[in-house]
Write a protein that holds these residues in place. Structure first.
Motif, mmCIF file in Angstrom:
data_model
loop_
_atom_site.group_PDB
_atom_site.id
_atom_site.type_symbol
_atom_site.label_atom_id
_atom_site.label_comp_id
_atom_site.label_asym_id
_atom_site.label_seq_id
_atom_site.Cartn_x
_atom_site.Cartn_y
_atom_site.Cartn_z
ATOM 1 N N VAL A 65 0.844 -1.203 0.000
ATOM 2 C CA VAL A 65 0.000 0.000 0.000
ATOM 3 C C VAL A 65 0.872 1.244 0.000
ATOM 4 N N LEU A 66 1.903 1.233 0.843
ATOM 5 C CA LEU A 66 2.791 2.397 0.927
ATOM 6 C C LEU A 66 3.611 2.567 -0.346
ATOM 7 N N GLU A 67 4.035 1.449 -0.956
ATOM 8 C CA GLU A 67 4.800 1.536 -2.210
ATOM 9 C C GLU A 67 3.974 2.193 -3.303
ATOM 10 N N LEU A 68 2.669 1.869 -3.344
ATOM 11 C CA LEU A 68 1.807 2.460 -4.368
ATOM 12 C C LEU A 68 1.471 3.914 -4.041
ATOM 13 N N ARG A 69 1.262 4.209 -2.788
ATOM 14 C CA ARG A 69 0.889 5.567 -2.391
ATOM 15 C C ARG A 69 2.039 6.546 -2.553
ATOM 16 N N GLU A 70 3.228 6.110 -2.160
ATOM 17 C CA GLU A 70 4.362 7.028 -2.119
ATOM 18 C C GLU A 70 5.382 6.679 -3.196
ATOM 19 N N THR A 79 -2.770 6.546 -10.383
ATOM 20 C CA THR A 79 -3.712 5.477 -10.736
ATOM 21 C C THR A 79 -4.646 5.126 -9.583
ATOM 22 N N GLY A 80 -4.185 5.327 -8.347
ATOM 23 C CA GLY A 80 -5.018 5.024 -7.178
ATOM 24 C C GLY A 80 -5.389 3.561 -7.084
ATOM 25 N N THR A 81 -4.431 2.707 -7.336
ATOM 26 C CA THR A 81 -4.679 1.253 -7.295
ATOM 27 C C THR A 81 -5.027 0.796 -5.883
ATOM 28 N N GLN A 82 -6.077 0.018 -5.769
ATOM 29 C CA GLN A 82 -6.510 -0.505 -4.481
ATOM 30 C C GLN A 82 -5.856 -1.867 -4.235
ATOM 31 N N VAL A 83 -5.383 -2.072 -3.037
ATOM 32 C CA VAL A 83 -4.850 -3.386 -2.654
ATOM 33 C C VAL A 83 -5.996 -4.168 -2.030
ATOM 34 N N ARG A 84 -6.463 -5.167 -2.754
ATOM 35 C CA ARG A 84 -7.624 -5.932 -2.277
ATOM 36 C C ARG A 84 -7.174 -7.071 -1.359
ATOM 37 N N THR A 85 -7.743 -7.071 -0.179
ATOM 38 C CA THR A 85 -7.386 -8.126 0.788
ATOM 39 C C THR A 85 -8.627 -8.774 1.398
ATOM 40 N N GLY A 86 -9.744 -8.662 0.741
ATOM 41 C CA GLY A 86 -10.966 -9.278 1.265
ATOM 42 C C GLY A 86 -11.716 -8.350 2.201
ATOM 43 N N ARG A 87 -12.809 -8.888 2.763
ATOM 44 C CA ARG A 87 -13.663 -8.053 3.630
ATOM 45 C C ARG A 87 -13.246 -8.099 5.094
ATOM 46 N N ARG A 88 -12.575 -9.148 5.467
ATOM 47 C CA ARG A 88 -12.247 -9.345 6.877
ATOM 48 C C ARG A 88 -11.163 -8.375 7.373
ATOM 49 N N TRP A 89 -10.184 -8.139 6.562
ATOM 50 C CA TRP A 89 -9.068 -7.247 6.935
ATOM 51 C C TRP A 89 -8.709 -6.413 5.727
ATOM 52 N N LYS A 90 -8.683 -5.103 5.888
ATOM 53 C CA LYS A 90 -8.400 -4.209 4.757
ATOM 54 C C LYS A 90 -7.059 -3.524 4.996
ATOM 55 N N ALA A 91 -6.157 -3.714 4.025
ATOM 56 C CA ALA A 91 -4.803 -3.184 4.176
ATOM 57 C C ALA A 91 -4.801 -1.654 4.238
ATOM 58 N N GLU A 92 -5.651 -1.028 3.410
ATOM 59 C CA GLU A 92 -5.687 0.443 3.367
ATOM 60 C C GLU A 92 -6.059 1.001 4.750
ATOM 61 N N GLU A 93 -7.102 0.418 5.351
ATOM 62 C CA GLU A 93 -7.551 0.902 6.667
ATOM 63 C C GLU A 93 -6.484 0.650 7.727
ATOM 64 N N GLU A 94 -5.849 -0.498 7.648
ATOM 65 C CA GLU A 94 -4.814 -0.844 8.633
ATOM 66 C C GLU A 94 -3.647 0.135 8.549
#
Ligand code: ZN
Length: 276
Positions: A65-70, A79-94
């Protein structure tokens, strides 16, 4: 962990991999099946040098997430690529939560941890002063720390948490509550107070106070410390006395303490002085 980082797999897959791998770890270590993951991966009384697959997965996803953001490439950032990790745990929020915690830690400032004296610990690295590379390492460490907190919470016995919550909200079966719930007359078994409250049972019973029940544990710890201190004192006293140290002699103004006695004007042994 790189295949998990690059593949678009949900966090539940990493948990399933843990479920497959952990029985083998227990088998190799000769541990029973009932030992939970807290015992294997938690940093509690015993700290094994093991890391769960889930933790590695979360750290790698947070790093991504940080590699894509920064990224240094503005096209990648745009591009604002989202890192998809399912519904149980979200990398962006973490990652957002980890950054918020690091910024809050900077607001709190430098605090003393452990038993070392003030200023003995290393100077912490704060978020605003960290480089891009250091920030990435800080976020990944913070993600691991939050995972460890989950293990620490799980390590607390359930009965202790239950007692703590019920004592806080006065829902333990004390005589007063039993009277309220069932209409029966209950007494304190020590002092026979009718319908005694929770405060009375936990810290206010006069009989328990006079018998020293409330301070028993505290006194037991102090007794143990006193025994150790007494043994140290006896050992120190049984040693031979150390030779006396050379004491410093201070001289008054005009006084020469190093001069022989016959050379002093005040001494009676000086021939010139004694002769006159
Ligand atoms: Zn009582």
């Amino acid at each position: 962990m790189r295949p998990l980082k690059m593949s678009e797999v949900p966090s539940s897959t990493a948990s399933k991999l843990d479920g497959l791998a952990n029985p083998f770890i227990r088998k190799w270590l000769g541990l029973p099946r009932c030992l939970s993951d807290v015992g294997l991966f938690g940093r509690n009384t015993l700290q094994l040098p093991l890391h769960s697959i889930s933790l590695g997965y979360k750290q790698e996803k947070a790093r991504m997430v940080l590699e894509l953001r920064e990224s240094s490439d503005h096209l990648v950032r745009a591009t604002g690529t989202q890192v998809r990790t399912g519904r149980r745990w979200k990398a962006e929020e973490e990652v957002d939560q980890a950054i918020a915690r690091l910024k809050h830690r900077e607001v709190v400032g430098r605090v003393q941890v452990g038993r070392a004296g003030l200023g003995r610990s290393e100077t912490p690295l704060f978020w605003s002063k960290a480089s891009k590379r250091e920030r990435k390492a800080m976020v990944v460490t913070e993600v691991a720390r939050s995972e460890q907190e989950r293990y620490t919470i799980k390590a607390i016995p359930q009965a202790r948490i239950s007692f703590l919550i019920r004592a806080t909200y006065n829902t333990l079966p004390c005589p007063q509550n039993l009277h309220l719930w069932f209409g029966t007359e209950e007494i304190c078994p020590l002092c026979n107070t009718i319908n005694a409250s929770l405060q009375h049972i936990l810290s206010g019973c006069k009989t328990a106070l006079s018998q020293g029940r409330y301070r028993w544990r505290h006194d037991a710890v102090l007794k143990k410390l006193a025994e150790v201190a007494e043994s140290c004192r006896r050992e120190a006293n049984s040693r031979p006395a150390a030779p006396a140290r050379h004491t410093t002699q201070f001289a008054r103004a005009g006084e020469n303490i190093n001069a022989p006695a016959h050379q002093t004007w005040e001494g009676s042994s000086h021939p010139a002085v004694s002769g006159t």
